[in-house]
Enzyme design. Structure first.
Site, PDB file in Angstrom:
ATOM      1  N   SER A 197      -1.662   0.611  -5.613  1.00 52.66           N
ATOM      2  CA  SER A 197      -1.355   1.173  -4.717  1.00 52.66           C
ATOM      3  C   SER A 197      -2.953   1.409  -4.876  1.00 52.66           C
ATOM      4  O   SER A 197      -3.256   0.068  -4.526  1.00 52.66           O
ATOM      5  CB  SER A 197      -0.873   2.498  -5.041  1.00 52.66           C
ATOM      6  OG  SER A 197      -0.776   3.060  -3.491  1.00 52.66           O
ATOM      7  N   LYS A 201      -5.228  -2.450  -4.357  1.00 54.86           N
ATOM      8  CA  LYS A 201      -6.478  -3.253  -3.904  1.00 54.86           C
ATOM      9  C   LYS A 201      -7.632  -3.093  -4.440  1.00 54.86           C
ATOM     10  O   LYS A 201      -8.225  -4.735  -4.136  1.00 54.86           O
ATOM     11  CB  LYS A 201      -6.574  -1.816  -2.236  1.00 54.86           C
ATOM     12  CG  LYS A 201      -5.968  -1.035  -1.996  1.00 54.86           C
ATOM     13  CD  LYS A 201      -6.064  -0.596  -0.822  1.00 54.86           C
ATOM     14  CE  LYS A 201      -5.121   0.823  -1.056  1.00 54.86           C
ATOM     15  NZ  LYS A 201      -3.731   0.318  -0.034  1.00 54.86           N
ATOM     16  N   TRP A 288       5.380   2.352   4.022  1.00 52.97           N
ATOM     17  CA  TRP A 288       4.068   2.914   4.112  1.00 52.97           C
ATOM     18  C   TRP A 288       2.833   1.174   3.415  1.00 52.97           C
ATOM     19  O   TRP A 288       1.956   1.182   3.577  1.00 52.97           O
ATOM     20  CB  TRP A 288       3.835   3.579   3.808  1.00 52.97           C
ATOM     21  CG  TRP A 288       2.670   4.418   3.481  1.00 52.97           C
ATOM     22  CD1 TRP A 288       1.437   4.447   2.488  1.00 52.97           C
ATOM     23  CD2 TRP A 288       1.914   4.571   4.377  1.00 52.97           C
ATOM     24  NE1 TRP A 288       0.550   5.236   3.402  1.00 52.97           N
ATOM     25  CE2 TRP A 288       0.649   5.860   4.592  1.00 52.97           C
ATOM     26  CE3 TRP A 288       2.468   4.866   6.007  1.00 52.97           C
ATOM     27  CZ2 TRP A 288       0.490   6.344   5.734  1.00 52.97           C
ATOM     28  CZ3 TRP A 288       1.983   5.880   7.308  1.00 52.97           C
ATOM     29  CH2 TRP A 288       0.515   6.173   6.725  1.00 52.97           C
ATOM     30  N   HIS A 339       8.058   3.644  -3.655  1.00 54.42           N
ATOM     31  CA  HIS A 339       5.877   3.373  -4.821  1.00 54.42           C
ATOM     32  C   HIS A 339       6.134   3.161  -5.859  1.00 54.42           C
ATOM     33  O   HIS A 339       6.180   4.259  -6.190  1.00 54.42           O
ATOM     34  CB  HIS A 339       5.118   3.483  -3.538  1.00 54.42           C
ATOM     35  CG  HIS A 339       4.261   3.356  -3.282  1.00 54.42           C
ATOM     36  ND1 HIS A 339       3.626   2.700  -3.136  1.00 54.42           N
ATOM     37  CD2 HIS A 339       2.973   4.859  -3.780  1.00 54.42           C
ATOM     38  CE1 HIS A 339       2.532   2.769  -3.031  1.00 54.42           C
ATOM     39  NE2 HIS A 339       2.096   4.083  -3.798  1.00 54.42           N
TER      40      HIS A 339
END
Ligand code: GCU
Length: 350
Positions: A197, A201, A288, A339
């Site tokens: 998540s 990144k 998302w 997720h």
């Protein structure tokens, strides 16, 4: 590459300081027989600035009995080293760490996120695992600029292209790697940087910045991670820059509701990792994070891998949930479900 890295720095992540000279390390704890003798556990204090006021406490598990330096996974955790396992030997954050997390921080309970850190499984496959808490370098909290490492190197006044917290976290992963280069139990030429998540990144940016990372794994990294910004699907730049205004540099806010005017897109971040192995993982219900946009980044980075003589993904249709593939030096899967980062994901990364 130089031109793109400059654009990413100026427009998105901000400029990180150069590696500090003479950074110091201290091994503060060694448990030779963790997990019933499977592993040696270590805690290492890694200084981030010369004052000694900012450091990481890296937790390491190294498989015992390998007889040679082992490859490692290095990734940041969200809630503290002690939340990644029930082992009583893992230290709670100390006074300096807590001060740098900012006022009112509540220490989460031991073992809270152990489900996401299947240490024994990873160790049994011959890999070391190294992790530190996201808040050690820079608290992952809005309005906490005064407490983290960014302020120290900014001299207290950030500019439009000063580093955001994703950059500070990525830079800290590089400092952790500086230490691993000096630890004879780990093969520093085979360290995979990994993250889930927001920390996915971060892993991508760390891997782009620092070519010592042998492989990069981004799990459910989504907007401003692997997902293409121009798709404007799920989370978009206006949303991320409003909810998390401290993650990227202020210049990045110019692209709120204006993704089409970005001078790059996230497939070029993947391309900055070439020709090293890169793995992008998604979850089918994690809309998302835009699983299709995450996959397409691999497709559009493939020409760069081909320049280096490696194959990649060329099919632009969305892989089905449950699909999992490695082509050349690129890996991808889309797990069914939400997720998260679970054993299914780890099995594939290994
Ligand atoms: C939020 C945020 C995402 C991020 C995620 C996470 O959902 O919008 O960008 O990836 O948190 O880090 O769990």
């Amino acid at each position: 590459r130089a031109e793109l890295m400059e654009l990413f720095r100026e427009r998105m992540y901000g400029r990180e300081p150069s590696a500090p000279k003479d950074i110091s390390f201290e091994v503060t704890k060694v448990v030779p027989d963790a997990f019933g003798g499977l592993s040696t556990m270590k805690e290492v204090r890694i200084m981030l600035d010369p004052s000694g006021e900012h450091y990481l406490v890296m937790l390491m598990f190294v498989p015992n009995g390998a007889g040679k330096p082992v490859p490692a996974f290095l990734g940041i955790n969200f809630k503290g080293n002690h939340t990644t396992t029930d082992l009583e030997e893992v230290s709670l954050p100390d006074e300096v760490q807590l001060r740098n997390y900012g006022p009112g921080y509540q220490v989460p309970e031991r073992g809270l996120n152990a489900r996401r850190w299947p240490y024994e499984y990873i160790l049994e496959h011959g890999y070391a695992v190294c992790t530190f808490c996201v808040h050690d370098p820079e608290p992952d909290l809005k309005g906490h600029y005064d407490y983290g490492i960014r302020k120290v190197y900014d001299g207290g006044s950030p500019r439009p292209d000063s580093w955001g917290s994703v950059s500070a976290w990525a830079w800290s992963l590089c400092r952790a790697l500086d230490y691993l280069c000096k630890d004879p139990s780990v093969d520093a030429r085979r360290v995979a940087v990994i993250g889930h998540s927001r920390l996915g990144k971060t892993a991508l940016w760390a891997g782009a910045m620092d070519r010592r990372f042998a492989m990069v794994v981004a799990n459910d990294s989504g907007c401003s991670g692997a997902a293409l910004s121009r798709r404007v699907y799920g989370e978009n730049l206006g949303i991320i820059n409003t909810s998390f205004p401290y993650w990227f540099c202020s210049n990045y806010k110019e692209y709120n509701d204006a993704e089409a005017s970005l001078p790059f897109d996230q497939h070029e971040l993947i391309a900055m990792i070439a020709p090293r192995p890169v793995y992008v993982a998604s979850a089918s219900e994690d809309l998302w994070a835009d699983p299709y946009g995450e996959y397409l980044s691999l497709v559009y980075a493939t020409p760069v891998y081909r320049l280096f003589g490696y194959d990649g993904f060329s099919d632009t249709s969305m892989p089905a949930a449950g699909d999992s593939k490695v082509i050349g030096r690129m890996g991808h899967h889309i797990r069914e479900g939400q997720h998260d980062c679970i054993l299914y994901d780890r099995e594939r990364f290994i």
